[in-house]
Design a protein around this motif. Structure first.
Motif, PDB file in Angstrom:
ATOM      1  N   UNK A 121       0.833  -1.207   0.000  1.00  8.94           N
ATOM      2  CA  UNK A 121       0.000   0.000   0.000  1.00  8.94           C
ATOM      3  C   UNK A 121       0.868   1.258   0.000  1.00  8.94           C
ATOM      4  N   UNK A 122       1.975   1.220   0.737  1.00  6.28           N
ATOM      5  CA  UNK A 122       2.903   2.348   0.754  1.00  6.28           C
ATOM      6  C   UNK A 122       3.496   2.580  -0.629  1.00  6.28           C
ATOM      7  N   UNK A 123       3.819   1.496  -1.323  1.00  3.46           N
ATOM      8  CA  UNK A 123       4.416   1.617  -2.656  1.00  3.46           C
ATOM      9  C   UNK A 123       3.397   2.151  -3.664  1.00  3.46           C
ATOM     10  N   UNK A 124       2.162   1.722  -3.533  1.00  4.91           N
ATOM     11  CA  UNK A 124       1.105   2.230  -4.420  1.00  4.91           C
ATOM     12  C   UNK A 124       0.919   3.725  -4.196  1.00  4.91           C
ATOM     13  N   UNK A 125       0.896   4.137  -2.924  1.00  6.53           N
ATOM     14  CA  UNK A 125       0.733   5.556  -2.596  1.00  6.53           C
ATOM     15  C   UNK A 125       1.912   6.372  -3.120  1.00  6.53           C
ATOM     16  N   UNK A 148      10.620  12.015   1.163  1.00  5.03           N
ATOM     17  CA  UNK A 148      11.598  11.672   2.208  1.00  5.03           C
ATOM     18  C   UNK A 148      11.054  10.571   3.112  1.00  5.03           C
ATOM     19  N   UNK A 149       9.788  10.681   3.506  1.00  2.00           N
ATOM     20  CA  UNK A 149       9.164   9.666   4.355  1.00  2.00           C
ATOM     21  C   UNK A 149       9.101   8.321   3.648  1.00  2.00           C
ATOM     22  N   UNK A 150       8.802   8.338   2.341  1.00  2.00           N
ATOM     23  CA  UNK A 150       8.733   7.096   1.563  1.00  2.00           C
ATOM     24  C   UNK A 150      10.096   6.411   1.537  1.00  2.00           C
ATOM     25  N   UNK A 151      11.161   7.178   1.296  1.00  2.00           N
ATOM     26  CA  UNK A 151      12.516   6.622   1.247  1.00  2.00           C
ATOM     27  C   UNK A 151      12.925   6.082   2.613  1.00  2.00           C
ATOM     28  N   UNK A 152      12.585   6.806   3.673  1.00  2.00           N
ATOM     29  CA  UNK A 152      12.896   6.332   5.026  1.00  2.00           C
ATOM     30  C   UNK A 152      12.182   5.029   5.342  1.00  2.00           C
ATOM     31  N   UNK A 153      11.031   4.806   4.716  1.00  2.00           N
ATOM     32  CA  UNK A 153      10.273   3.568   4.916  1.00  2.00           C
ATOM     33  C   UNK A 153      10.671   2.468   3.944  1.00  2.00           C
ATOM     34  N   UNK A 207      17.371  -0.524   8.337  1.00  2.00           N
ATOM     35  CA  UNK A 207      16.934  -0.365   6.947  1.00  2.00           C
ATOM     36  C   UNK A 207      15.631  -1.117   6.684  1.00  2.00           C
ATOM     37  N   UNK A 208      15.361  -2.142   7.470  1.00  2.00           N
ATOM     38  CA  UNK A 208      14.101  -2.881   7.391  1.00  2.00           C
ATOM     39  C   UNK A 208      13.547  -2.985   8.801  1.00  2.00           C
ATOM     40  N   UNK A 209      12.328  -2.546   8.972  1.00  2.00           N
ATOM     41  CA  UNK A 209      11.745  -2.541  10.320  1.00  2.00           C
ATOM     42  C   UNK A 209      10.233  -2.652  10.197  1.00  2.00           C
ATOM     43  N   UNK A 210       9.573  -3.268  11.174  1.00  2.00           N
ATOM     44  CA  UNK A 210       8.112  -3.395  11.115  1.00  2.00           C
ATOM     45  C   UNK A 210       7.439  -2.043  11.320  1.00  2.00           C
ATOM     46  N   UNK A 211       6.414  -1.783  10.514  1.00  2.00           N
ATOM     47  CA  UNK A 211       5.701  -0.504  10.614  1.00  2.00           C
ATOM     48  C   UNK A 211       4.234  -0.664  10.990  1.00  2.00           C
ATOM     49  N   UNK A 212       3.729  -1.900  10.896  1.00  2.00           N
ATOM     50  CA  UNK A 212       2.354  -2.136  11.325  1.00  2.00           C
ATOM     51  C   UNK A 212       2.341  -2.388  12.832  1.00  2.00           C
ATOM     52  N   UNK A 268      25.960  -0.588  11.316  1.00  2.00           N
ATOM     53  CA  UNK A 268      25.781   0.765  10.785  1.00  2.00           C
ATOM     54  C   UNK A 268      24.605   0.840   9.813  1.00  2.00           C
ATOM     55  N   UNK A 269      24.459  -0.184   8.968  1.00  2.00           N
ATOM     56  CA  UNK A 269      23.379  -0.181   7.987  1.00  2.00           C
ATOM     57  C   UNK A 269      23.791   0.362   6.638  1.00  2.00           C
ATOM     58  N   UNK A 270      25.091   0.741   6.466  1.00  2.00           N
ATOM     59  CA  UNK A 270      25.535   1.241   5.163  1.00  2.00           C
ATOM     60  C   UNK A 270      25.666   0.111   4.145  1.00  2.00           C
ATOM     61  N   UNK A 271      25.936  -1.087   4.611  1.00  2.00           N
ATOM     62  CA  UNK A 271      25.933  -2.284   3.767  1.00  2.00           C
ATOM     63  C   UNK A 271      24.941  -3.272   4.355  1.00  2.00           C
ATOM     64  N   UNK A 272      23.971  -3.685   3.550  1.00  2.00           N
ATOM     65  CA  UNK A 272      22.958  -4.639   3.996  1.00  2.00           C
ATOM     66  C   UNK A 272      22.674  -5.604   2.851  1.00  2.00           C
ATOM     67  N   UNK A 273      22.589  -6.896   3.152  1.00  2.00           N
ATOM     68  CA  UNK A 273      22.311  -7.864   2.099  1.00  2.00           C
ATOM     69  C   UNK A 273      20.859  -7.763   1.656  1.00  2.00           C
ATOM     70  N   UNK A 274      20.597  -8.152   0.417  1.00  2.00           N
ATOM     71  CA  UNK A 274      19.234  -8.142  -0.106  1.00  2.00           C
ATOM     72  C   UNK A 274      18.902  -6.842  -0.797  1.00  2.00           C
ATOM     73  N   UNK A 275      17.620  -6.638  -1.058  1.00  2.00           N
ATOM     74  CA  UNK A 275      17.152  -5.468  -1.815  1.00  2.00           C
ATOM     75  C   UNK A 275      17.213  -4.196  -1.001  1.00  2.00           C
ATOM     76  N   UNK A 276      17.074  -4.329   0.323  1.00  2.00           N
ATOM     77  CA  UNK A 276      17.012  -3.137   1.164  1.00  2.00           C
ATOM     78  C   UNK A 276      18.428  -2.635   1.363  1.00  2.00           C
ATOM     79  N   UNK A 277      18.868  -1.709   0.514  1.00  2.00           N
ATOM     80  CA  UNK A 277      20.232  -1.227   0.567  1.00  2.00           C
ATOM     81  C   UNK A 277      20.261   0.224   0.119  1.00  2.00           C
ATOM     82  N   UNK A 278      20.615   1.128   0.998  1.00  2.00           N
ATOM     83  CA  UNK A 278      20.603   2.548   0.681  1.00  2.00           C
ATOM     84  C   UNK A 278      21.685   2.924  -0.323  1.00  2.00           C
ATOM     85  N   UNK A 279      22.612   1.999  -0.581  1.00  2.00           N
ATOM     86  CA  UNK A 279      23.678   2.282  -1.535  1.00  2.00           C
ATOM     87  C   UNK A 279      23.212   2.076  -2.960  1.00  2.00           C
ATOM     88  N   UNK A 280      22.109   1.421  -3.197  1.00  2.00           N
ATOM     89  CA  UNK A 280      21.660   1.113  -4.541  1.00  2.00           C
ATOM     90  C   UNK A 280      21.111   2.361  -5.232  1.00  2.00           C
TER      91      UNK A 280
END
Length: 226
Positions: free
Chosen positions: A38-42, A70-75, A111-116, A214-226
């Motif tokens: 739903x967040x991605x659709x919004x 900014x909020x979308x990127x943070x999520x 970088x990945x955290x529960x929001x519900x 630190x979270x600057x390197x994270x495996x998988x899709x959730x990576x702020x370096x991408x």
């Protein structure tokens, strides 16, 4: 008989530990995936609206857009590309499993955290029981390495080696085994799967093992370096 019992306990502990992570990953995925979609659709709709009238936006509207972006990127939502990425999820099973591991190990990359609400409540109880389980698991791994060192020490003693030299060699073996298993081999894996350099893999493995996260390197899709 005692050795067989010890091996059985170790096997059950390892199996229980990974089953706990698998179940946690499945629950986190079930609780968070639809909300993330739903967040991605919004975010996609926000981007589309911006592209349609960006030349006529007022300053307050532009500020609101930047705030929402900014909020979308943070999520963990990145509204980039020519088409909607709503079908791709940060909460696929591999990322959910990785997240479960970061919870019980107290790394918490962020970088990945529960929001519900359900995901957050489950995370509290999952960590409450998972962190002690992780400590017991790591203690057993350390104990197994210590047993290997003792066996090596006995073998060297039977060969007539001096005690000081045996202590030095067993300590060296312990350190070399730990570095190989927890730093060198994982770094090769990360190099192949994530496209990092070997030094980046070493860096990530150390930051992970030390629970700095630190979270600057994270495996998988959730990576702020991408």
């Amino acid at each position: 008989k005692a050795m067989c019992t010890g091996r059985l306990q170790t096997g059950l502990l390892v199996a229980g530990y990974f089953i706990y992570l698998l179940v946690g990953a499945a629950v986190f995925q079930a609780l968070e995936r639809s909300a993330e979609k739903q967040e991605k659709i919004a975010a996609a709709q926000m981007k589309e609206a911006f592209l349609q009238k960006f030349t006529h936006l007022t300053v307050p509207e532009m500020e609101e857009f930047m705030k929402n972006l900014t909020e979308a990127i943070q999520n963990g939502v990145y509204p980039v590309g020519n088409k909607s990425q709503t079908e791709d999820s940060n909460w696929d099973f591999s990322n959910s499993f990785f997240f479960a591991g970061t919870v019980v190990s107290t790394i918490g990359y962020g970088t990945l955290r529960p929001k519900t609400a359900g995901g957050q409540i489950f995370c509290v109880f999952f960590a409450l029981f998972g962190i002690p389980l992780n400590i017991v698991f790591l203690h057993r791994v350390g104990k197994m390495l210590s047993l290997l060192c003792k066996k090596l020490g006995k073998f060297l003693h039977q060969k007539g080696m001096r005690k000081k030299k045996i202590k030095f060699l067993t300590l060296l073996f312990f350190l070399a085994t730990g570095i190989l298993v927890f730093l060198c081999l994982p770094s090769l894996f990360f190099q192949k799967t994530e496209g990092w350099s070997y030094s980046e893999g070493i860096y990530f493995a150390f930051i992970t093992l030390s629970t700095i996260g630190f979270g600057d390197y994270v495996v998988g899709k959730v990576n702020f370096r991408e």
